[in-house]
Design a protein around this motif. Structure first.
Motif, PDB file in Angstrom:
ATOM      1  N   VAL A 164       2.782  -4.369  -1.158  1.00 34.06           N
ATOM      2  CA  VAL A 164       1.383  -3.957  -1.024  1.00 34.06           C
ATOM      3  C   VAL A 164       1.319  -2.443  -1.118  1.00 34.06           C
ATOM      4  O   VAL A 164       2.173  -1.741  -0.575  1.00 34.06           O
ATOM      5  N   TYR A 166      -1.007   1.030  -0.533  1.00 29.10           N
ATOM      6  CA  TYR A 166      -2.128   1.489   0.294  1.00 29.10           C
ATOM      7  C   TYR A 166      -2.423   2.956   0.007  1.00 29.10           C
ATOM      8  O   TYR A 166      -1.553   3.731  -0.404  1.00 29.10           O
ATOM      9  N   VAL A 183      -5.828  -1.382   0.939  1.00 31.38           N
ATOM     10  CA  VAL A 183      -4.546  -2.003   0.662  1.00 31.38           C
ATOM     11  C   VAL A 183      -4.742  -3.085  -0.395  1.00 31.38           C
ATOM     12  O   VAL A 183      -5.615  -3.943  -0.259  1.00 31.38           O
ATOM     13  N   PHE A 184      -3.937  -3.032  -1.421  1.00 33.92           N
ATOM     14  CA  PHE A 184      -3.967  -4.113  -2.409  1.00 33.92           C
ATOM     15  C   PHE A 184      -2.538  -4.568  -2.696  1.00 33.92           C
ATOM     16  O   PHE A 184      -1.580  -3.779  -2.586  1.00 33.92           O
ATOM     17  N   ALA A 185      -2.422  -5.818  -3.052  1.00 29.88           N
ATOM     18  CA  ALA A 185      -1.110  -6.421  -3.288  1.00 29.88           C
ATOM     19  C   ALA A 185      -0.831  -6.536  -4.776  1.00 29.88           C
ATOM     20  O   ALA A 185      -1.739  -6.686  -5.595  1.00 29.88           O
ATOM     21  N   ARG A 255       1.597  -4.211   5.792  1.00 32.25           N
ATOM     22  CA  ARG A 255       0.151  -4.117   6.009  1.00 32.25           C
ATOM     23  C   ARG A 255      -0.568  -5.336   5.425  1.00 32.25           C
ATOM     24  O   ARG A 255      -0.080  -5.962   4.478  1.00 32.25           O
ATOM     25  N   GLU A 256      -1.712  -5.611   6.002  1.00 34.88           N
ATOM     26  CA  GLU A 256      -2.539  -6.699   5.481  1.00 34.88           C
ATOM     27  C   GLU A 256      -3.435  -6.189   4.360  1.00 34.88           C
ATOM     28  O   GLU A 256      -3.923  -5.047   4.399  1.00 34.88           O
ATOM     29  N   VAL A 257      -3.665  -7.031   3.369  1.00 36.56           N
ATOM     30  CA  VAL A 257      -4.504  -6.661   2.224  1.00 36.56           C
ATOM     31  C   VAL A 257      -5.954  -6.516   2.687  1.00 36.56           C
ATOM     32  O   VAL A 257      -6.435  -7.287   3.542  1.00 36.56           O
ATOM     33  N   GLY A 263      -8.070  -8.385  -3.475  1.00 39.45           N
ATOM     34  CA  GLY A 263      -7.062  -7.339  -3.283  1.00 39.45           C
ATOM     35  C   GLY A 263      -5.698  -7.683  -3.794  1.00 39.45           C
ATOM     36  O   GLY A 263      -4.734  -6.987  -3.468  1.00 39.45           O
ATOM     37  N   VAL A 264      -5.579  -8.733  -4.575  1.00 37.94           N
ATOM     38  CA  VAL A 264      -4.268  -9.122  -5.105  1.00 37.94           C
ATOM     39  C   VAL A 264      -4.295  -8.985  -6.621  1.00 37.94           C
ATOM     40  O   VAL A 264      -5.145  -9.575  -7.301  1.00 37.94           O
TER      41      VAL A 264
END
Length: 285
Positions: A164, A166, A183-185, A255-257, A263-264
């Motif tokens: 991920v 950020y 945050v993006f994955a 981290r969480e998206v 966000g993926v």
């Protein structure tokens, strides 16, 4: 009567015996001399006996003094020997303490070197994964057209998982202002020897479209990446910016998206809007 008188006279004169001294004056003198010599001998013998006694006392005293001196000498030698033994024991203790301290320091150094070596080996893959931003010219004919790109790279010979990316962004809400991290994955994994290049405006626009109530700002000069290495250890790698230096550290979790629906970014999707190439200086070990 007249005849008897001469006899009487002769008898009377005969009764008076002559004394030895009178008869032999030399004998009397010799006896006297012998007596004197005996007394003198006795007198001479007395000083000799007293001298012998004095000499015996002096000899005894000398022997006693010699014995006393020998005893004192032995005591001094014993004291010196005890002192030397104590000094030797103290030196031995000091040497043993120094040896123990040196061994302890060497052991600590070896442990620290082993720990550093293990940490370095543990961090070996994580150091080859990075993310950063850069501004590139998008039109070679127009030197005024620049755009910002986000780069993500894995130069290791192994895949990293759940990456991920950020970056800091502004957020405008009704009734106030705030700051959040976007945050993006990048799919489910980032293959070995892979570099990704994507315009930050596309990422920002995608979040803005998905969240109309938020205004996501483009990343500044620094971005970061979280991922799991092949051992399952989570890492945080930050490229640094004008206010924060680069860093790499182990973390408990990634981290969480920001938005799981939008966000993926999968690799095939990135290939359509960005660039996916082989990383330069890729390690094969």
């Amino acid at each position: 009567m007249q005849q008897n008188e001469p006899e009487a006279e002769s008898m009377s004169s005969g009764d008076t015996a002559p004394s030895p001294a009178a008869e032999d004056p030399c004998g009397v003198q010799e006896g006297s001399e012998a007596t004197q010599n005996g007394v003198a001998a006795e007198d001479s013998a007395l000083p000799s006996s007293a001298e012998d006694s004095t000499n015996a006392v002096a000899f005894a005293e000398a022997e006693e003094a010699t014995a006393s001196n020998a005893s004192k000498k032995n005591e001094r030698l014993t004291a010196i020997g005890t002192m030397i033994a104590a000094i030797a024991a103290a030196i031995g203790l000091i040497f043993a303490g120094v040896t123990t301290l040196y061994s302890t320091l060497v052991s600590q150094d070896q442990l620290q070197e082993s720990k550093d070596s293990n940490d370095e080996e543990k961090m070996l893959q994580a150091k080859k994964v990075n993310a950063w931003v850069d501004t590139d010219l998008i039109d070679k004919k127009n030197w005024t057209k620049f755009t910002q790109f986000i780069y993500v790279e894995n130069r290791s010979a192994d895949t990293v998982y759940a990456p991920v990316v950020y970056f800091g962004g502004g957020e405008v809400k009704k009734g106030g202002k705030g700051e959040e991290v976007t945050v993006f994955a990048i799919g489910r994994f980032l293959p070995a020897c892979t570099r990704i290049k994507i315009a930050s405006s596309l990422v920002v626009q995608r979040f803005r479209t998905a969240n109309k109530s938020k205004v996501v700002s483009p990343p500044g000069s620094g971005v970061g990446i979280n991922f799991y290495d092949t051992s399952g250890v989570a890492w945080d790698r930050f490229s640094g910016d004008r206010t924060s230096p680069p860093r790499i550290k182990e973390v408990e979790k990634i981290r969480e998206v920001t938005d799981p629906w939008f966000g993926v970014w999968y690799l095939e999707e990135i290939r359509q809007v960005g660039v996916v190439t082989k990383a330069d200086n890729c390690s094969t070990t």
